[in-house]
Design an enzyme around this catalytic site. Structure first.
Site, short mmCIF file in Angstrom:
data_model
loop_
_atom_site.label_atom_id
_atom_site.label_comp_id
_atom_site.label_asym_id
_atom_site.label_seq_id
_atom_site.Cartn_x
_atom_site.Cartn_y
_atom_site.Cartn_z
N HIS A 272 0.76 5.32 1.07
CA HIS A 272 -0.02 6.37 1.92
C HIS A 272 0.19 7.59 1.32
O HIS A 272 1.24 7.91 0.63
CB HIS A 272 0.93 6.47 3.21
CG HIS A 272 0.81 5.39 4.21
ND1 HIS A 272 0.01 5.39 5.23
CD2 HIS A 272 1.54 4.18 4.20
CE1 HIS A 272 0.21 4.25 6.17
NE2 HIS A 272 1.07 3.53 5.33
N HIS B 9 0.84 -1.11 -0.06
CA HIS B 9 -0.17 0.04 -0.08
C HIS B 9 0.63 1.12 -0.24
O HIS B 9 1.97 1.33 0.65
CB HIS B 9 -0.95 0.11 1.11
CG HIS B 9 -0.53 -0.18 2.68
ND1 HIS B 9 0.17 -1.32 2.90
CD2 HIS B 9 0.10 0.84 3.45
CE1 HIS B 9 0.83 -1.26 4.22
NE2 HIS B 9 0.55 0.00 4.47
#
Ligand code: 5GP
Ligand code: ZN
Length: 139
Positions: free
Chosen positions: A102, A100
């Site tokens: 951010h 992922h």
């Protein structure tokens, strides 16, 4: 099926999220514990652990949406900057083991930041590392 991975479950809609975007390659949703309003996570639909087990094509596919998302986040939140952060491996701070990114909207004086303990190289150390890395990249 998603197995135990929470971001696979979010991608599949098995558990809810504040989704702001999705396409054939990625999903983007608000972080449940934001560092700043609008803090968003961008995750590939396909499960990969992190940057260290991600193919170049898979990475290219998931990062295509980043400029659009970053621009929209800054515009919508009134931020004046943005950090892109990606943790790979527990020692880097990765907690959720599904790749992922951010996206963290920033503004002057918001108090966020890193302990950026900049160091320096001993004589010859940078040169050795450069050689080592070039050899590694050629292997
Ligand atoms: P990491 O430390 O792995 O880079 O960051 C994981 C991020 O996922 C954290 O910022 C955390 O707040 C967020 N997170 C963990 N579980 C959930 C969840 O169930 N929903 C959402 N929206 N974010 C989550
Ligand atoms: Zn997953």
């Amino acid at each position: 099926m998603s197995g135990p991975c929470i971001f696979c479950k979010i991608t599949e809609g098995v558990i809810p999220s504040r989704r702001i975007y999705s396409d054939e390659h990625c999903t983007a949703f608000l972080d449940i514990a934001p560092l700043a309003p609008g803090h968003t996570l961008v995750v590939p639909r396909q499960h990969v652990t992190n940057l260290l087990d991600c193919s170049a094509d898979a990475l290219a596919a998931v990062t295509r949406a980043l400029p659009r998302l970053a621009t929209a986040l800054v515009a919508a939140t009134g931020a004046t900057g943005l950090n892109l952060l990606q943790n790979s491996g527990a020692s880097s701070g990765q907690v959720v083991m599904h790749l992922h990114f951010h996206l963290i909207p920033r503004r002057d004086g918001d108090g966020l930041g890193y302990r950026w303990n900049a160091g320096s190289y001993a004589p010859g150390e940078a040169e050795s590392l450069q050689d080592l890395l070039i050899k590694q990249l050629q292997s």
